[in-house]
Design an enzyme around this catalytic site. Structure first.
Site, PDB file in Angstrom:
ATOM      1  N   PHE A 111      39.116  -6.961 -33.932  1.00 13.64           N
ATOM      2  CA  PHE A 111      39.809  -6.077 -32.994  1.00 13.64           C
ATOM      3  C   PHE A 111      38.781  -5.428 -32.079  1.00 13.64           C
ATOM      4  CE2 PHE A 111      44.376  -4.876 -33.503  1.00 13.64           C
ATOM      5  CZ  PHE A 111      44.752  -5.991 -34.215  1.00 13.64           C
TER       6      PHE A 111
ATOM      7  N   CYS B 100      43.231   4.618 -21.164  1.00 15.48           N
ATOM      8  CA  CYS B 100      44.595   4.125 -20.943  1.00 15.48           C
ATOM      9  C   CYS B 100      45.105   4.727 -19.638  1.00 15.48           C
ATOM     10  CB  CYS B 100      45.511   4.513 -22.105  1.00 15.48           C
ATOM     11  SG  CYS B 100      47.204   3.883 -21.901  1.00 15.48           S
TER      12      CYS B 100
ATOM     13  N   CYS C 211      53.284   8.007 -21.574  1.00 11.99           N
ATOM     14  CA  CYS C 211      53.488   7.499 -22.928  1.00 11.99           C
ATOM     15  C   CYS C 211      53.070   8.617 -23.889  1.00 11.99           C
ATOM     16  CB  CYS C 211      52.643   6.244 -23.153  1.00 11.99           C
ATOM     17  SG  CYS C 211      52.804   5.563 -24.819  1.00 11.99           S
TER      18      CYS C 211
ATOM     19  N   CYS D 176      51.713   7.796 -28.768  1.00 15.66           N
ATOM     20  CA  CYS D 176      50.546   6.999 -29.138  1.00 15.66           C
ATOM     21  C   CYS D 176      49.967   7.446 -30.483  1.00 15.66           C
ATOM     22  CB  CYS D 176      49.485   7.146 -28.053  1.00 15.66           C
ATOM     23  SG  CYS D 176      48.104   6.007 -28.239  1.00 15.66           S
ATOM     24  N   ASP D 177      49.598   6.480 -31.316  1.00 15.74           N
ATOM     25  CA  ASP D 177      48.994   6.790 -32.608  1.00 15.74           C
ATOM     26  C   ASP D 177      47.536   6.326 -32.664  1.00 15.74           C
ATOM     27  OD1 ASP D 177      49.297   4.048 -32.714  1.00 15.74           O
ATOM     28  OD2 ASP D 177      50.448   4.009 -34.572  1.00 15.74           O
ATOM     29  N   THR D 178      46.919   6.137 -31.491  1.00 19.46           N
ATOM     30  CA  THR D 178      45.595   5.523 -31.434  1.00 19.46           C
ATOM     31  C   THR D 178      44.607   6.432 -30.714  1.00 19.46           C
ATOM     32  OG1 THR D 178      46.643   3.357 -31.314  1.00 19.46           O
ATOM     33  CG2 THR D 178      44.338   3.481 -30.661  1.00 19.46           C
TER      34      THR D 178
ATOM     35  N   GLU E 279      46.881  -7.147 -26.310  1.00 19.27           N
ATOM     36  CA  GLU E 279      48.041  -6.277 -26.484  1.00 19.27           C
ATOM     37  C   GLU E 279      48.012  -5.235 -25.378  1.00 19.27           C
ATOM     38  OE1 GLU E 279      48.417  -4.961 -30.496  1.00 19.27           O
ATOM     39  OE2 GLU E 279      48.330  -7.016 -31.254  1.00 19.27           O
TER      40      GLU E 279
ATOM     41  N   HIS F 161      49.143  -4.079 -41.702  1.00 17.86           N
ATOM     42  CA  HIS F 161      47.791  -3.602 -41.999  1.00 17.86           C
ATOM     43  C   HIS F 161      47.825  -2.225 -42.649  1.00 17.86           C
ATOM     44  CE1 HIS F 161      48.975  -2.253 -38.037  1.00 17.86           C
ATOM     45  NE2 HIS F 161      48.034  -1.339 -38.040  1.00 17.86           N
TER      46      HIS F 161
END
Ligand code: SF4
Length: 210
Positions: free
Chosen positions: A25, A31, A46, A49-51, A116, A204
């Site tokens: 990855f 972003c 957005c 987001c969890d990132t 992605e 995951h």
């Protein structure tokens, strides 16, 4: 061109049609739909987001001067001579930085390149597997690819409106939020009601990988 990478690591792809596949990855920093700062979340385009995609300080992250240097870094993370090499390019929004030079450099090292993206920036040519995850209220210009991954539920999106887009697979993924049980119910209901949509889970997380 130089590249800002938040983190890069070897793992298993947890989502979508390639779930379970070993992959490196590569998470680009930045972003176009959110700054990544909590104080901006409520007003971001957005906001679920969890990132963490801010900066270049994650494991395997950094600034890379060119495509060859970054591709060599990815190859080093793959770690052995095995084939079926897969690099998943994500973010943040990867289309802010991904270019043909990096795709070519990864191909030269035997990698298939999966991406992605939120779809608001047209994909560059040469990608082997393109996943688009649309966000409500945004102008999605990339309406073709291999898989459309709808994080669900999202107010402001009607899945029926997306069914005419040119994707091979239509996936619904429960939103990872405070009420994830409600997300499971909503995503399952969509897949049951409209068979075009297939339920995908974040495998995951189940097995304890990033
Ligand atoms: S588009 Fe993707 S990376 Fe950007 S804020 Fe939304 S979920 Fe996060």
């Amino acid at each position: 061109m130089s590249y800002a990478v938040k983190e890069a690591f070897l793992t298993l792809q947890g989502e979508g049609m390639q779930a379970g596949s070993r992959a490196v990855f590569l998470r680009f920093a930045g972003c176009n739909l959110w700054s990544g700062r909590e104080q901006d979340r409520a007003t971001a385009q957005c906001n679920f987001c969890d990132t963490d995609f801010v900066g270049t300080d994650g494991p395997g992250g950094g600034k890379f001067a060119g495509a060859g240097q970054l591709a060599a870094h990815v190859e080093g993370l793959w770690g052995d001579e095995s084939d079926l090499r897969l690099a998943v390019i994500t973010g943040g929004e990867p289309m802010l930085q991904l270019d043909k030079a990096l795709i070519d450099a990864l191909h030269d090292r035997g990698f298939r390149v999966a991406v992605e993206s939120n779809g608001t920036i047209a994909a560059v040519p040469g990608i082997d597997w393109l996943c688009i995850s649309p966000k409500a209220g945004t102008d999605v210009v990339q309406r073709s690819g291999n898989e459309l991954k709808l994080v669900w539920p999202q107010a402001g999106i009607d899945p029926i409106d997306l069914e005419g887009w040119a994707f091979d697979h239509f996936l619904v993924q429960p939103m990872d939020c405070a009420d994830v049980q409600a997300s499971y119910v909503a995503a399952t209901a969509l897949a049951m009601e409209r068979p075009k949509w297939r339920l995908t889970l974040q495998a995951h997380k189940v097995v304890g990988l990033r």
